[in-house]
Design an enzyme around this catalytic site. Structure first.
Site, PDB file in Angstrom:
ATOM      1  N   ARG A  53       0.784  -1.235   0.000  1.00  0.00           N
ATOM      2  CA  ARG A  53       0.000   0.000   0.000  1.00  0.00           C
ATOM      3  C   ARG A  53       0.817   1.287   0.000  1.00  0.00           C
ATOM      4  NH1 ARG A  53      -5.249  -0.339   3.818  1.00  0.00           N
ATOM      5  NH2 ARG A  53      -3.720   0.081   5.439  1.00  0.00           N
ATOM      6  N   ASP A  54       2.113   1.195  -0.304  1.00  0.00           N
ATOM      7  CA  ASP A  54       2.888   2.431  -0.503  1.00  0.00           C
ATOM      8  C   ASP A  54       4.164   2.151  -1.288  1.00  0.00           C
ATOM      9  OD1 ASP A  54       3.206   5.175  -0.394  1.00  0.00           O
ATOM     10  OD2 ASP A  54       4.329   5.129   1.484  1.00  0.00           O
ATOM     11  N   LEU A  55       4.043   1.404  -2.372  1.00  0.00           N
ATOM     12  CA  LEU A  55       5.206   1.145  -3.218  1.00  0.00           C
ATOM     13  C   LEU A  55       5.556   2.400  -4.008  1.00  0.00           C
ATOM     14  CD1 LEU A  55       4.275  -2.414  -4.551  1.00  0.00           C
ATOM     15  CD2 LEU A  55       6.092  -1.864  -2.918  1.00  0.00           C
ATOM     16  N   THR A 107       1.103   6.758  -1.681  1.00  0.00           N
ATOM     17  CA  THR A 107       1.517   8.118  -2.021  1.00  0.00           C
ATOM     18  C   THR A 107       0.906   8.514  -3.365  1.00  0.00           C
ATOM     19  OG1 THR A 107       3.564   7.895  -0.764  1.00  0.00           O
ATOM     20  CG2 THR A 107       3.525   9.571  -2.494  1.00  0.00           C
TER      21      THR A 107
END
Length: 311
Positions: free
Chosen positions: A79-81, A118
């Protein structure tokens, strides 16, 4: 089938121990030292007019896909690669880090907050306020990272959620119910009207001199609107792009650059990751934008309920 703990993988940063200080406000996570994060490294390379060669891109992508496949195979959403959360050692080994927004998921799917990932790497279903999502959101981020490796610049550097959507639609075409069953039922779609853009802009953004037709096919597989048809990590590893020449180089053959600790540290500029609804006060809309369905209300800062690290 017995599986090793999900945190133990050559392409995932290793947590050695957790140290608690004099009180519970002082908790330190001890991890392996890795020389670079890829965003900072790419900024350094841009300053020297350097780029990744095709075999180097394939080396990075192969390792990233193996890490993501391992996470998804163990029921973990990152959930934030993004490039700043990918580390690269002097031995050419890529490691995925920063699991602050990660969580376990299961089947059947449950509703989760869409305020994750992001902004520049956030999948359209999240931008359109879908609360029921799964591994495809990570694969959209992988596609954005792939394009960034090729061009050395972020693919969709939006300034707000609406701007992010407009940038995506301009390059990929405006989605429709035919392309994405259920699209018309998404919360934001019911309250917004988007300009109509034709597909095909992605090839214009990334010329044939930078990416082959097989590479474009892979990128389009990642950046597919319909999450159910978006390419998975294990399927991507079998894609023709990785079989055509030049093939991926061995990580040991990857060029090296001085680490941050060996010279002046460069500053990077990219959006901060979501940290709960309170962090989104900056996106408060004017009255005229209330009709767009992007009113954001305060939420708990516990962005990953039920998530626990297991090593």
């Amino acid at each position: 089938m017995n599986r090793r703990p999900w945190g133990q993988h050559p392409n995932i940063v290793t947590v050695r121990e957790i140290v608690v200080g004099s009180n519970m406000d002082k908790i330190f996570i001890v991890m392996d030292y890795v020389e670079h994060d890829l965003k900072s490294l790419m900024e350094t390379m841009r300053g020297k007019k350097q780029v990744f060669l095709p075999g180097e891109i394939k080396c990075l992508m192969t390792q990233l896909l193996k890490a993501v496949h391992h996470l998804h195979d163990n029921w973990i959403l990152h959930r934030d690669l993004k490039t700043s959360n990918l580390l690269l050692s002097h031995k050419g080994v890529l490691k995925v880090g920063d699991f602050g927004l990660a969580r376990e998921y299961g089947s059947p799917l449950r509703q989760y907050t869409p305020i994750v990932v992001t902004l520049w790497y956030r999948a359209p279903e999240l931008l359109l306020c879908c609360k029921e999502y799964s591994t495809p959101i990570d694969m959209w981020s992988v596609g954005c990272i792939f394009a960034e490796f090729i061009t050395m610049n972020p693919l969709f550097p939006g300034k707000s959620e609406v701007d992010q959507l407009n940038r995506i639609f301009k390059d990929l075409g405006t989605p429709s119910e035919l392309l994405w069953p259920g699209y018309n039922e998404l919360p934001a779609v019911q309250k917004m009207t988007f300009a109509e853009h034709p597909p095909g802009g992605l090839r214009q953004r990334i010329g044939s001199d930078l990416l082959s037709e097989a590479g474009l096919s892979l990128l389009q597989g990642f950046l597919t609107y319909n999450p159910a048809r978006r390419l998975t990590a294990d399927a991507a590893l079998e894609h023709a792009y990785f079989k055509e020449q030049p093939v991926a180089i061995d990580p040991a053959m990857f060029p090296t650059w001085p680490a941050k600790s060996e010279g002046n540290r460069r500053t990077t500029h990219s959006p901060r990751p979501p940290a709960g609804g309170a962090a989104y006060a900056q996106y408060a809309r004017s009255d005229s934008d209330d009709t767009l369905g992007f009113q954001l209300h305060a939420r708990s800062l516990n962005v990953a309920p039920g998530f626990s690290l297991k090593f």
